[in-house]
Design a protein around this motif. Structure first.
Motif, PDB file in Angstrom:
ATOM      1  N   LEU A 189      24.821  30.195  42.354  1.00 11.61           N
ATOM      2  CA  LEU A 189      23.678  29.740  41.924  1.00 11.61           C
ATOM      3  C   LEU A 189      23.662  28.649  40.778  1.00 11.61           C
ATOM      4  N   ALA A 190      22.773  27.496  40.429  1.00 11.73           N
ATOM      5  CA  ALA A 190      22.547  26.747  39.397  1.00 11.73           C
ATOM      6  C   ALA A 190      21.686  26.836  38.732  1.00 11.73           C
ATOM      7  N   VAL A 191      21.544  27.172  37.349  1.00 15.06           N
ATOM      8  CA  VAL A 191      20.563  27.690  36.255  1.00 15.06           C
ATOM      9  C   VAL A 191      20.568  26.577  35.428  1.00 15.06           C
ATOM     10  N   GLY A 192      19.021  26.331  35.155  1.00 17.76           N
ATOM     11  CA  GLY A 192      18.397  24.254  34.504  1.00 17.76           C
ATOM     12  C   GLY A 192      17.795  25.143  33.632  1.00 17.76           C
ATOM     13  N   SER A 193      17.434  24.645  32.777  1.00 18.91           N
ATOM     14  CA  SER A 193      17.356  25.154  30.927  1.00 18.91           C
ATOM     15  C   SER A 193      16.713  23.870  30.339  1.00 18.91           C
ATOM     16  N   SER A 194      15.229  24.567  29.311  1.00 18.65           N
ATOM     17  CA  SER A 194      15.540  23.835  28.217  1.00 18.65           C
ATOM     18  C   SER A 194      16.224  23.034  27.132  1.00 18.65           C
ATOM     19  N   GLU A 195      17.587  23.854  27.209  1.00 13.02           N
ATOM     20  CA  GLU A 195      18.554  23.491  26.732  1.00 13.02           C
ATOM     21  C   GLU A 195      19.584  22.548  26.827  1.00 13.02           C
ATOM     22  N   ASN A 196      18.526  21.295  27.572  1.00 15.07           N
ATOM     23  CA  ASN A 196      19.941  20.066  28.429  1.00 15.07           C
ATOM     24  C   ASN A 196      20.730  20.687  29.351  1.00 15.07           C
ATOM     25  N   SER A 197      20.802  21.860  30.045  1.00 17.66           N
ATOM     26  CA  SER A 197      21.849  21.675  30.640  1.00 17.66           C
ATOM     27  C   SER A 197      21.782  22.394  31.921  1.00 17.66           C
ATOM     28  N   VAL A 198      22.289  22.596  32.940  1.00 19.90           N
ATOM     29  CA  VAL A 198      22.387  23.934  33.951  1.00 19.90           C
ATOM     30  C   VAL A 198      24.345  24.448  34.100  1.00 19.90           C
ATOM     31  N   ASP A 199      23.847  25.804  34.400  1.00 22.50           N
ATOM     32  CA  ASP A 199      24.508  26.998  34.238  1.00 22.50           C
ATOM     33  C   ASP A 199      25.003  27.089  35.830  1.00 22.50           C
ATOM     34  N   PHE A 200      26.105  26.824  35.675  1.00 16.96           N
ATOM     35  CA  PHE A 200      26.859  27.654  37.641  1.00 16.96           C
ATOM     36  C   PHE A 200      27.250  28.701  37.851  1.00 16.96           C
ATOM     37  N   TYR A 201      27.149  29.764  38.416  1.00 15.27           N
ATOM     38  CA  TYR A 201      27.314  30.984  38.824  1.00 15.27           C
ATOM     39  C   TYR A 201      27.550  31.558  40.087  1.00 15.27           C
ATOM     40  N   ASP A 202      29.400  31.488  40.415  1.00 17.36           N
ATOM     41  CA  ASP A 202      29.859  32.065  41.959  1.00 17.36           C
ATOM     42  C   ASP A 202      29.031  33.568  42.390  1.00 17.36           C
ATOM     43  N   LEU A 203      28.449  33.673  43.057  1.00 13.66           N
ATOM     44  CA  LEU A 203      27.849  34.394  43.189  1.00 13.66           C
ATOM     45  C   LEU A 203      28.271  35.732  44.285  1.00 13.66           C
ATOM     46  N   THR A 204      29.735  34.682  45.123  1.00 14.07           N
ATOM     47  CA  THR A 204      30.310  35.605  45.514  1.00 14.07           C
ATOM     48  C   THR A 204      31.558  36.378  44.729  1.00 14.07           C
ATOM     49  N   LEU A 205      31.197  36.051  43.628  1.00 14.89           N
ATOM     50  CA  LEU A 205      32.314  37.175  42.596  1.00 14.89           C
ATOM     51  C   LEU A 205      31.658  38.474  41.757  1.00 14.89           C
ATOM     52  N   GLY A 206      30.587  38.227  42.738  1.00 15.72           N
ATOM     53  CA  GLY A 206      29.669  39.549  42.499  1.00 15.72           C
ATOM     54  C   GLY A 206      28.560  40.010  41.185  1.00 15.72           C
ATOM     55  N   PRO A 207      27.887  40.453  40.871  1.00 17.60           N
ATOM     56  CA  PRO A 207      26.776  40.531  39.710  1.00 17.60           C
ATOM     57  C   PRO A 207      26.667  41.178  38.524  1.00 17.60           C
ATOM     58  N   THR A 208      28.235  40.729  38.016  1.00 22.28           N
ATOM     59  CA  THR A 208      28.078  40.128  36.889  1.00 22.28           C
ATOM     60  C   THR A 208      28.133  39.322  36.353  1.00 22.28           C
ATOM     61  N   LEU A 209      27.941  37.907  37.603  1.00 22.82           N
ATOM     62  CA  LEU A 209      26.945  36.935  36.944  1.00 22.82           C
ATOM     63  C   LEU A 209      27.679  36.467  35.780  1.00 22.82           C
ATOM     64  N   ASN A 210      29.168  35.948  35.863  1.00 22.45           N
ATOM     65  CA  ASN A 210      30.173  34.879  35.033  1.00 22.45           C
ATOM     66  C   ASN A 210      29.984  33.783  35.732  1.00 22.45           C
ATOM     67  N   ARG A 211      29.488  33.280  34.107  1.00 20.04           N
ATOM     68  CA  ARG A 211      29.272  31.366  33.857  1.00 20.04           C
ATOM     69  C   ARG A 211      30.768  30.768  34.820  1.00 20.04           C
ATOM     70  N   ILE A 212      30.610  30.302  35.429  1.00 18.46           N
ATOM     71  CA  ILE A 212      32.300  28.687  36.159  1.00 18.46           C
ATOM     72  C   ILE A 212      32.424  27.653  35.371  1.00 18.46           C
ATOM     73  N   SER A 213      30.938  26.996  35.516  1.00 17.91           N
ATOM     74  CA  SER A 213      30.929  26.038  34.346  1.00 17.91           C
ATOM     75  C   SER A 213      29.527  25.112  34.904  1.00 17.91           C
ATOM     76  N   TYR A 214      29.575  24.092  33.691  1.00 17.67           N
ATOM     77  CA  TYR A 214      27.918  23.795  33.332  1.00 17.67           C
ATOM     78  C   TYR A 214      28.212  22.192  33.594  1.00 17.67           C
ATOM     79  N   CYS A 215      26.941  21.544  33.994  1.00 21.35           N
ATOM     80  CA  CYS A 215      27.204  19.564  33.586  1.00 21.35           C
ATOM     81  C   CYS A 215      26.558  19.756  32.051  1.00 21.35           C
ATOM     82  N   LYS A 216      27.473  18.954  31.792  1.00 22.99           N
ATOM     83  CA  LYS A 216      26.705  18.437  29.737  1.00 22.99           C
ATOM     84  C   LYS A 216      26.407  17.380  29.986  1.00 22.99           C
ATOM     85  N   ASP A 217      26.155  16.385  29.196  1.00 20.59           N
ATOM     86  CA  ASP A 217      25.376  14.860  28.865  1.00 20.59           C
ATOM     87  C   ASP A 217      23.990  15.158  29.556  1.00 20.59           C
ATOM     88  N   ILE A 218      23.214  16.102  30.058  1.00 23.40           N
ATOM     89  CA  ILE A 218      22.380  15.836  30.857  1.00 23.40           C
ATOM     90  C   ILE A 218      21.229  15.083  29.385  1.00 23.40           C
TER      91      ILE A 218
END
Length: 1577
Positions: A1400-1429
């Protein structure tokens, strides 16, 4: 034509040459100011030269004996020379003997008369004398040829003029036999030949060819000393000198008030007194305007008498001795005419743009008001025989004549009448296109020609002379006319020729009236004469004498044989109006009854009311003292002539004596019953301006004069005992205190002084103390106690008089503008509130309450009328409502508060063309960016054209690989989910007996079928629709009017407009381009359906009436300075409507092309205050209901508040609907649902009982914005964008239309395989919509504003991104939350599942995109994010293999990142090889073409590529949806546009299978579903 000789002695032009009569010499006049003489026999040898002139030579003439030459030069000199030598002749003797062979000179004794009296212009170019006929013809610079007698010695002689040439007539000559005149024109290059008809033949010629020019030729201008016109009659002379100009016209008041606004603002910070509770109504007027008007007195159909005085039209009932009044005018009425059916009357008034009112004598309501074509005033009006037209004459310099179609209020024709005064206009009873005007030396016969009138002068011939005509009538055929002259003759005309004259009266004939078999005339000699039908014999005369007065008379004749100004016949009597202001009824057998009378010409100033009887005394400049009975008999009890005019009078406290101050400085005391002198004094030289007895025993008499003294006399000893000195200017008012010891004095210099009686010692009293003193009377206009009576525009008007009631509660004032006002006393603080009454035309010179305050008596100075007003105290109000205008300034109370009303009032509507971007983007727009070179280009590698590299992959993964792809050719609007209820009202209606409903959202009008939910659309508006109404008239079935937002009122394409269209076939019937800048906020059809009313959002909130089928604007006027919410026609009327708004309710009448309005009057109910009014409905008998912001409903009778239905709703009453078939009224308000209450109520016709309905919407508060009632159903539109149908029987609610409540709608997602889609909006809901079933399936309340939504690839999960940084994942089957997380503080702008459902990719107005791995279940821990947008995220798309993510950001940059590492990918070649799963980006080379040239301030906001990968739709800030081919790398690519949304389309998506496109709106909170039309195979 061979040349004999050619001589050139001179360099300049030769202007004139002539042979001498004996043929021996030729004289040549040249422009270098000399004349050369040539001898003819000597082969034109030069024999002499004349050199006396200083200027160029213009004319030459030889004497008959060829011995002399006369010349004229450019300086206007005439010189004489002896021939042939050229010696100048100066001796008078020699000149006398000369006889001239011809006369072509313009200067010289014999032709003095051709020049006007007082000017030294030289505009006459040529003259030629005809000695035989003794006439002279001239030609001038104005294109006029004139004929004078010759010789004409005295300047300004009479002439006849002939028009034909267009500019300068350069020369004119008689033929040799004097039969013809030839004239030549300069600029018009034409030669005219005129036939000369000598006088003796003129009479015969008339019968041969009554040529226009002959009859026209009696010139206007020639008025010379020799003229044979008799002395003007003194009365007429007086009248022609009257001027009706005003320094300040009532029309100027609003402007003047505007200029004084600032002054007022500073002053009104203090709390001002309320206007008084008491009011007055006009009861009786003593007076009739006869001194400068004529034929202004008629019987109506039912035998009442109609006439005018001051600014009032009066209908007098002679049986009951009562009067009714038409009070629509605001200045002197100068003329009155009655309709042939004797039920309507037309009156014309004085004014800057004077108006004519046509009104009904029965209802006293205006039917039409005509204005716009006259200046200063209207002096004559007349109806045509069919009653459809009206002719009027103005008092401007050219006495303009206008012919009107009065019902429509339109001008038909206009023409300039005459320089001199016109007294009468009469329409021909047989031919509606003909009329006559008569006036000073003027009798003209007019014929209408299109928009003009062609006039021919009456031709007198030898029968008479051009006389002044005072009256005119038509006779028994269309050819015959009769006019009365100022010398007492009656002229009889056939066509335009005078046939004969009959001597009728001594002195002017002022009035004529045509009967079935004859005529009646009246003259200055006071005689009424009856004539047979050809004026052969006089059948009977009546002299109006005192001896003939019948016992029932209401007054006394001042003199025998008063000058008669108006005559009318009917009901067995002759009605006579006199110059002295009397109205008399003459019985056929002779007795005369006096009905009404007033003062004669001259200003009236003096007024006194009796101490204990209902009578009053007046004294006037007409040198009379009169006593009037104010009780129901309304008659003049006594009159006495004085040596001099008077300005003041006063009854003694015991009522026995009457003191009168005269204009020569003397005063007298008379017996109050017999008016005989008791005593008189003459101590002063100037006018006595006020006179007052001391209170109590009346021991002292104070006499104030314009010499600036007040003399105090002891009444018993008849001696002067004191003089008050110290005033710097003339005295205007004096008052005694109740002890009789102190005098208060006002002076012309605005001083307020105090003197002690009886000696007259000056006292200084602090202003605070003045209030505490008890005054016997108060007529002062100065001081703190009456500071508030001076108006804001005090510079241009004076308050001339005041009077306080005996209970010291109400102060009445009169001022220079003719207003009578009532104030609460004391009127402290500036600009007090008042009630004001208009009836007097100019100065109100005096006002007095009667002894018991039951009546107020007012005097008009110049209008000479005495008006009696009855006082109405607050308690006795219910009986009769009285009419007054409230104060000038609006109330300071606030009209109440409600958030929804405030929001509606303050909303600013922007037009599409000016919309700016909805996202705060920055940077360079894509189509302006420099393209970065590729790697190959940088290294200079040149690839061979045929590459052996593997082929480029598809840009976009295509879902229908097997099928042939078909491009999308068009989009058709199929569904609209949304309704504009948040800031619009009364905009949902039933059509077709309740099968369909009609409403609007964004810029589309929607016809929605209740049973099936199918919709059809009206899409001709190019911007937001703000209002909608349906025509209720059966002739105009299914006709709808909608008004839209606009920019300026400049009639351009972006100007606001109203569209009238057919709801079934969507044809536009009419477009009205409005002058309402900003937009149209309310529309309403009239009862017949032919008129449409529109209200604008411009600062004046203009109200306009249209004849919509022609697109013609009938009338327009500013409505109110604050917002008007609704204006509606009364359901039974085409002329009455009501507007409501912020602290505003106005009752309007359309009269012709004029709009008249009355403010709602609250003062009848205790503590009623003007609230903000939101809705309006109507009942029978002129009842109006208005819904207020507090939840009350006000009930108005006419324009007066008669009761209040308290708390009809708990919150503002936003909507009201009047059912036409049964009169029941539906109201809708803002309420919390409760057991007994409901936001919708159905009331009976009087709003006494009601039944409440609850809307089962589950909202905390229901806010109803629109109600409509069909058969057994009530249709309700709410603030929450729902349209609900409520059954009247079972109260069941059926929601027909749903929509998001607040926008923008940002999130949009379409189901991967079904025709469903999701929308997420700022109102905190996510809604699921079914396209096939055309309805909302479900909605989830999130409690926070939602920004984005997305389906998982299988369609089993939904991810929602919120404005607060949180995101939620729901399971579709159960709508249970699967997981939620908040890692960011700012809004989530886009959320995406990867195509393999892992990330799941989540893009926000904080100039970032966060990635979540859905196979790890509903805890939804962020696995990485895109920098320098570099900026906030707008959209994201996964690649087909879930390995890359493209992100478009707020600085117009597109970036590609690896998933899940978040590493930035910069290699162009690698990026070019990626195949994307979806494409929603507005950036990138592949979509360069979607950026238009016009995107300076606005952006493309969203895009979506079809599943087939070959079509692309975009939405932008202008509210457009556009369709492109994909990819479109060329700039400014070709596209199709689709309008429907308001500014800002926020999101757009294709549904599965590319069957539909769904677009979401920002400002309009609407979802539009478009059907895709594919190109056929």
């Amino acid at each position: 034509m061979t040349e004999v000789v050619h001589i050139k002695d001179r360099k300049e032009a030769i202007h004139e040459l002539k042979y001498s009569p004996d043929g021996t010499y030729l004289a040549v006049g040249c422009n270098d100011s000399s004349v050369d003489i040539y001898g003819v026999a000597q082969r034109y040898k030069k024999v002499g030269e004349c050199v006396g002139s200083l200027s160029f030579i213009t004319h030459l003439d030889w004497s008959s004996d060829s011995k002399y030459l006369q010349t004229n030069d450019g300086s206007g000199k005439r010189l004489l020379y002896k021939m042939p030598g050229g010696k100048e002749v100066t001796s008078k003797e020699e000149v006398k003997g000369m006889h001239w062979a011809s006369w072509t000179c313009v200067a010289g004794l014999e032709v003095n008369g051709i020049w006007p009296k007082y000017s030294d212009i030289n505009d006459i170019n040529s003259v030629d004398g005809n000695y035989v006929g003794q006439v002279l013809v001239t030609a001038d610079d104005y294109g006029v040829v004139k004929l004078f007698r010759y010789p004409c010695l005295r300047k300004g002689a009479k002439f006849r003029k002939y028009i034909g040439h267009s500019a300068h007539v350069t020369n004119v000559r008689w033929s040799h036999d004097y039969q013809w005149v030839i004239s030549i024109g300069g600029a018009d290059h034409s030669v005219f030949q005129w036939k000369f008809i000598p006088e003796r033949k003129l009479k015969d010629a008339l019968h041969i060819a009554p040529q226009e020019s002959l009859t026209e030729s009696n010139s206007d201008e020639s008025d010379s000393d020799l003229s044979d016109v008799p002395e003007l009659d003194s009365e007429i002379e007086q009248e022609t000198q009257l001027t009706y100009h005003r320094q300040v016209y009532k029309e100027d008041l609003p402007q003047l008030k505007e200029q004084c606004k600032e002054k007022q603002k500073s002053a009104t910070s203090k709390r001002r007194e309320r206007a008084p509770g008491n009011s007055i109504r006009l009861h009786f007027i003593h007076g009739y305007r006869g001194y400068d008007c004529r034929s202004n007195l008629f019987y109506t159909q039912i035998g009442e008498i109609v006439y005018h005085v001051a600014a009032v039209g009066v209908i007098y009932n002679r049986q009951q001795n009562t009067q009714r009044f038409y009070l629509g005018h605001d200045d002197d009425i100068l003329c009155l005419a009655i309709h042939p059916l004797k039920d309507y009357v037309a009156t014309g008034q004085v004014g800057r743009d004077p108006s004519i009112h046509v009104w009904d004598t029965e209802t006293i309501k205006p039917l039409s008001i005509l204005k716009g074509y006259h200046q200063y005033g209207i002096c004559a009006v007349d109806f045509s025989a069919d009653g459809k037209r009206l002719a009027s004459v103005g008092i401007d310099d050219s006495h303009t004549i206008v012919l009107w179609d009065w019902k429509k209020g339109e001008k038909l024709s206009v023409a300039r009448g005459s320089k001199d005064k016109i007294f009468v206009v009469k329409m021909n009873p047989y031919v509606p296109d003909k009329l006559i005007t008569a006036g000073i030396k003027h009798m003209k016969f007019w014929r209408r020609a299109g928009g003009g009138l062609i006039g021919r002068k009456g031709y007198v011939g030898t029968l008479g002379k051009n006389d002044t005509m005072m009256c005119a009538v038509y006779g028994w055929t269309e050819e015959m006319a009769f006019s009365g002259t100022s010398t007492g003759d009656v002229c009889i005309w056939r066509d335009v020729f005078l046939v004969k004259t009959v001597k009728a009266h001594d002195g002017p004939v002022f009035s004529m009236h045509a009967l079935e078999k004859g005529f009646v005339t009246g003259g200055k000699d006071g005689v009424v004469a009856l004539w047979d039908d050809s004026f052969e014999r006089c059948l009977k005369t009546y002299a109006i004498k005192r001896a003939d007065l019948a016992p029932g008379s209401k007054g006394l004749l001042l003199e025998d044989n008063p000058s008669i100004r108006a005559i009318s016949l009917g009901h067995g009597h002759i009605l006579v109006g006199t110059k002295n202001g009397e109205i008399l009824e003459v019985d056929k057998s002779g007795p005369v009854t006096l009905l009404v009378q007033g003062h004669m010409e001259g200003e009236v100033w003096g007024l006194a009311t009796h101490p204990y009887l209902p009578i009053c005394a007046t004294v006037s400049d007409d040198k009379t003292l009169r006593i009037w009975d104010l009780s129901p008999s309304h008659c003049m009890l006594a009159v006495r002539k004085l040596k001099k005019g008077g300005r003041c009078c006063c009854f003694s406290p015991d009522g026995k004596a009457l003191a009168v101050g005269l204009n020569d400085g003397s005063f007298l005391m008379a017996n109050a019953d017999t008016l005989e002198d008791l005593v008189s004094f003459h101590h002063r030289k100037d006018v006595i301006s006020d006179i007052q007895f001391s209170p109590g025993s009346g021991k002292y008499l104070a006499v104030a004069s314009h010499d600036s003294f007040v003399d105090i006399y002891n009444v018993t000893s008849s001696k002067r005992v004191g003089v008050c000195k110290g005033a710097t200017s003339y005295i205007t008012h004096i008052d005694w205190d109740s002890r009789g010891k102190l005098l208060q004095v006002n002076t012309g210099a605005k001083e307020q002084l105090f003197f002690e009686a009886p000696r007259g010692k000056k006292q200084t009293i602090p202003s605070v103390e003045v209030e505490k003193i008890s005054w016997a009377t108060w007529t002062s206009v100065l001081g703190l106690c009456c500071e508030g009576i001076w108006p804001i525009i005090g510079e241009v008007t004076d308050v001339t008089a005041s009077c306080l009631t005996s209970d010291k509660m109400v102060l009445a004032t009169g001022d220079d503008l003719g207003f009578v006002k009532l104030f609460r006393y004391p009127a402290k603080g500036k600009f007090g509130k008042f009630k004001k009454y208009v009836a007097h035309s100019t100065h109100v010179t005096n006002v007095r309450w009667t002894y018991d305050d039951s009546m107020l008596v007012t005097l008009g100075g110049a209008d000479m009328s005495l008006m009696v007003w009855t006082s109405e105290v607050e308690r006795h109000r219910e009986k009769k409502n009285c009419d007054s205008e409230e104060s000038d300034t609006d109330s300071e109370e606030d009209g109440g508060y409600d958030s929804d009303v405030t929001r509606e009032n303050e909303i600013s509507y922007t037009i599409r063309a000016l919309s700016t971007n909805i996202r705060p983007m920055f940077g360079v727009k894509p189509h302006l960016q420099q393209k970065e070179p590729s790697v190959d280009e940088r290294q200079g590698v040149v690839r061979p054209p045929v590459s052996r590299a593997p082929p480029q992959p598809e840009k976009l993964q295509s879902n229908n690989v097997g099928k042939k792809k078909r491009p999308i050719e068009d989009l058709v609007l199929e569904l609209a989910f949304g309704y504009r209820g948040r800031d619009c009202r009364n905009n949902v209606h039933y059509l077709n007996d309740g099968d369909d409903i009609i409403y609007h959202t964004a810029s589309v009008g929607i016809l929605h079928n209740v049973a099936t939910g199918t919709q059809s659309f009206y899409q001709e508006h190019n911007d937001d629709i703000l209002c909608l109404t349906v025509n209720q008239h059966p002739k105009f079935i299914n006709i709808v009017a909608t008004g839209q937002v606009g920019d300026s009122a400049d009639m351009s394409a972006t100007a606001p407009s109203v569209h009238i269209w057919d709801a079934v076939n969507k044809q536009t019937l009419s477009i009205l381009r409005c002058s309402h800048s900003k937009g149209v906020c309310s529309v309403s059809f009239s009862a017949t359906g032919k008129l449409l009313l529109s209200v604008g959002l411009d600062p004046e909130h203009t109200v306009t009436i249209w004849r919509w089928q022609e697109g013609a604007k009938i009338a327009s006027r500013g409505g109110h300075n604050q917002r008007i919410f609704v204006a509606e026609f009364r359901p039974d009327s085409d002329t009455q409507f009501v507007s409501v708004g912020i602290k505003h309710v106005k009752f309007w009448t359309l009269a012709g092309r004029a709009l008249l309005s009355k403010k709602g009057l609250l003062s009848t109910l205790e503590d009623a205050r003007m609230q903000t009014m939101l809705a309006v409905a109507f009942g029978a008998n002129n009842l109006t209901f208005t819904g207020t912001i507090s939840g009350d409903v006000c009930v108005w009778k006419d324009h007066i508040l008669c009761r209040v239905v308290a708390r009809a709703h708990n919150g503002p009453v936003f909507a009201m609907y009047t059912t036409l078939r049964d009169g029941l009224i539906v109201t809708g308000g803002k309420e919390r649902p409760s057991k007994e209450g409901g936001a919708v109520k159905l009331w009976d016709q009087e709003l006494r009982r009601c039944r409440a309905f609850r809307l089962e919407t589950g909202q905390v508060t229901d806010c109803v914005r629109s109600v409509c009632r069909g058969k057994g159903k009530i249709l309700v539109g709410t603030r929450n964008s729902e349209i609900i149908e409520v059954g009247e029987k079972n109260a069941a609610c059926n929601i027909l239309v749903n929509g998001h409540v607040d926008g923008p709608i940002w999130g949009l997602a379409t189901h991967p395989s079904r025709d469903f889609f999701l929308s997420a909006a700022e109102d905190g809901t996510v809604r699921l919509w079914d396209i096939a079933d055309k309805k909302m399936l479900n909605k989830v309340n999130l409690g926070h504003a939602a920004r984005t939504v997305c389906y998982s690839p299988e369609g089993d999960m939904v991810a929602i991104g919120m404005k607060n940084g949180e995101f939620i994942i729901l399971l579709v089957s159960s709508l249970k939350i699967w997981g939620k997380k908040r890692d960011r503080r700012c809004a989530i702008h886009d959320i995406r599942f990867s195509p393999d459902s892992r990330y799941l990719a989540v893009g926000s107005s904080e100039n970032s995109v966060d990635f979540y791995d859905l196979t790890l279940g509903p805890t939804l821990n962020r696995i990485s994010y895109c920098k320098d947008i570099p900026s906030f995220v707008i959209q994201m798309d996964f690649s087909a293999d879930s390995r890359h993510l493209q992100v478009s950001s707020g600085c117009y940059k597109r970036h590609v990142y690896e998933v899940p590492s978040g590493k930035h990918l910069v290699d162009h070649a690698a990026i070019d090889r990626i195949t994307w799963a979806t494409w929603t980006s507005i950036l990138g080379d592949e979509v360069m073409g979607i950026w238009s040239r016009h995107a300076e301030k606005a952006d493309v906001t969203c895009a979506c590529v079809s599943h087939s990968g070959i079509s692309l739709v975009t939405g932008d800030d202008f509210g457009m949806v556009k369709l492109y081919d994909f990819p479109c790398p060329e700039k400014f690519a070709k596209h199709k546009r689709f309008l429907g949304h308001s500014p800002h389309v926020t999101n757009i998506r294709f549904t599965s299978g590319d069957r539909h496109v769904v677009s979401a709106g920002g400002d309009d909170c609407s979802l539009l579903v478009w059907k895709c039309v594919h190109t056929p195979h």
